[in-house]
Design an enzyme around this catalytic site. Structure first.
Site, PDB file in Angstrom:
ATOM      1  N   THR A   8       6.934  -2.639  -8.298  1.00 23.87           N
ATOM      2  CA  THR A   8       5.783  -3.517  -8.427  1.00 23.87           C
ATOM      3  C   THR A   8       5.139  -3.422  -9.814  1.00 23.87           C
ATOM      4  O   THR A   8       5.211  -2.373 -10.444  1.00 23.87           O
ATOM      5  CB  THR A   8       4.760  -3.060  -7.365  1.00 23.87           C
ATOM      6  OG1 THR A   8       5.296  -3.336  -6.085  1.00 23.87           O
ATOM      7  CG2 THR A   8       3.415  -3.710  -7.521  1.00 23.87           C
ATOM      8  N   ASP A  53       0.858  -3.745   0.454  1.00 21.07           N
ATOM      9  CA  ASP A  53      -0.520  -3.535  -0.022  1.00 21.07           C
ATOM     10  C   ASP A  53      -0.870  -4.423  -1.214  1.00 21.07           C
ATOM     11  O   ASP A  53      -2.054  -4.683  -1.455  1.00 21.07           O
ATOM     12  CB  ASP A  53      -0.703  -2.070  -0.437  1.00 21.07           C
ATOM     13  CG  ASP A  53       0.275  -1.668  -1.545  1.00 21.07           C
ATOM     14  OD1 ASP A  53       1.470  -2.021  -1.432  1.00 21.07           O
ATOM     15  OD2 ASP A  53      -0.164  -1.015  -2.509  1.00 21.07           O
ATOM     16  N   GLY A 111       3.647   0.705   0.613  1.00 19.28           N
ATOM     17  CA  GLY A 111       2.533  -0.179   0.940  1.00 19.28           C
ATOM     18  C   GLY A 111       1.808   0.108   2.238  1.00 19.28           C
ATOM     19  O   GLY A 111       0.578   0.009   2.306  1.00 19.28           O
TER      20      GLY A 111
HETATM   21  N1  ASP Z   1       3.544  -1.403  -2.877  1.00 18.15           N
HETATM   22  C1  ASP Z   1       4.662  -2.280  -2.761  1.00 18.15           C
HETATM   23  C2  ASP Z   1       4.841  -2.675  -1.310  1.00 18.15           C
HETATM   24  O1  ASP Z   1       4.746  -1.838  -0.444  1.00 18.15           O
HETATM   25  C3  ASP Z   1       5.931  -1.664  -3.221  1.00 18.15           C
HETATM   26  C4  ASP Z   1       5.905  -1.172  -4.630  1.00 18.15           C
HETATM   27  O2  ASP Z   1       4.896  -0.622  -5.095  1.00 18.15           O
HETATM   28  O3  ASP Z   1       6.911  -1.319  -5.312  1.00 18.15           O
HETATM   29  O4  ASP Z   1       5.116  -3.824  -1.059  1.00 18.15           O
END
Ligand code: ASP
Length: 356
Positions: A221, A252, A275
């Protein structure tokens, strides 16, 4: 004796005046001092946290990540330097990372179980506490632009799926064929994940979902937080979510208070990590709340949430944040996090592994 009284009064008056001046001078001096110390603006970015180990990285890949992180943060830095808003800096900086296949956002988004790419994003304005978020879109090239447009042009905070795409079209945002998001590496990751039939955190190998065969499991992300010259904070986050996600799973990143939060009274935060745990821990807002209600520093608030609260629940990941005084923090409980900071002097710091 009587003749001394007017003299004494005049003397006392002069003394008082002098003293008053001194106090005023001292105050101004200390104010100036504070102003000098406080940066005029600041910007921090991340490209995902996870088990990012030097031994798994080639020098070429490392250089490519560093170059893209630098390119992205310089876009935001230049906006802030010219007096632009933190919101513009956040949006345009994230665009650079969304357009790169290196990160799990926009072009490089991971695949769902159904072999589609469903993207999430959010943005928040620390001045007004206004926010925008989109979830599960498949045709919007830059989801952070959609989040911003939802914030600016709609009366809602979060739109999802087809409805969000209709809104994007009405607003003239760039739409792409879903195939735009196809990248071979991500597709291979999905096949491997499917083979094992598990939902794995895109870039982590420390969890129950660890798959050592997934070489690109370190991609993640993206996010940006910024403080502008007017003292306004903003935060934004954009992601493809988790490889092999299904049933319209939303993480998240588009949840205000979990993946993104900004408040001029405290700080701006963008998260990356597992998340489900970041939603349950309300990571981004929790950091702000610890500052607002407990008077903690940004560093201490971030440490408590990332090193205690999230791991105690069983999750992992990291955050980037900047507070109203321009203090910048990058806190993570994983082996690494793609990250960079720039202050108003143009000093750039880039890190990937635990120790830079
Ligand atoms: N937080 C993101 C999710 O759970 C994943 C990530 O941080 O790459 O969708």
């Amino acid at each position: 004796m009587k003749s001394l009284i007017p003299f004494t009064l005049v003397f006392l008056l002069c003394f008082a005046c002098n003293n008053e001046n001194k106090t005023t001078d001292a105050l101004i001096e200390s104010e100036v001092e504070t102003k000098i110390e406080k940066p005029e603006f600041a910007i921090v970015i991340h490209g995902g946290a996870g088990t990012i180990l030097k031994k798994n990285m080639t020098p070429e890949r490392e250089a490519a990540y560093k170059a893209k992180l630098e390119e992205a943060i310089r876009v935001g830095y230049n906006i802030l330097k010219q007096g632009g808003s933190s919101l513009d800096a956040v949006e345009k900086t994230i665009n650079v990372m969304e357009d790169s296949p290196l990160f799990n956002a926009g072009k490089g988004a991971v695949f769902t179980n159904a072999e589609t790419n469903e993207l999430d994003a959010s943005i928040m304005d620390g001045k007004t506490l206004n926010a925008g978020a989109s979830a599960g879109t498949t045709t919007v090239r830059n989801p952070i632009n959609l989040a911003r447009t939802i914030m600016d042009k709609s009366e809602h905070v979060m739109l999802s799926g087809k409805g969000a795409e209709t809104f994007a079209k009405e607003q003239g945002l760039e739409l792409v064929d879903p195939n735009y998001f196809y990248t071979e590496n991500r597709f291979k990751s999905l096949q491997r994940a499917k083979d094992r039939e598990k939902v794995e955190l895109d870039h982590d190998d420390q969890t129950a979902f660890y798959d050592p065969t997934i070489k690109d499991s370190k991609f993640g992300t993206v996010g940006c937080v910024a403080l502008d010259k007017n003292g306004n904070l903003a935060a934004g986050t954009s992601t493809g979510g988790m490889t092999n996600k299904r049933y319209g799973r939303i993480g998240d990143a588009p949840i205000i208070g979990s993946g993104t939060y900004a408040n001029n009274a405290t700080c701006a935060v963008s998260s990356t990590g597992w998340g489900e745990f970041f939603i349950r821990a309300q990571v981004a807002h929790d950091i702000s709340a610890l500052m607002e209600y407990k008077g903690l520093s940004l560093q201490e608030a971030a440490r408590i949430v990332i090193q205690e609260k999230v791991p105690n629940l069983g999750g992992n990941g990291g955050i980037i944040a900047v507070d109203k005084d321009g203090n910048m923090v990058m806190e993570f409980n994983t082996a690494g996090m793609y990250r960079a900071t720039m202050n108003d002097k143009g000093e750039l710091v880039i890190g990937i592994y635990e120790k830079k």
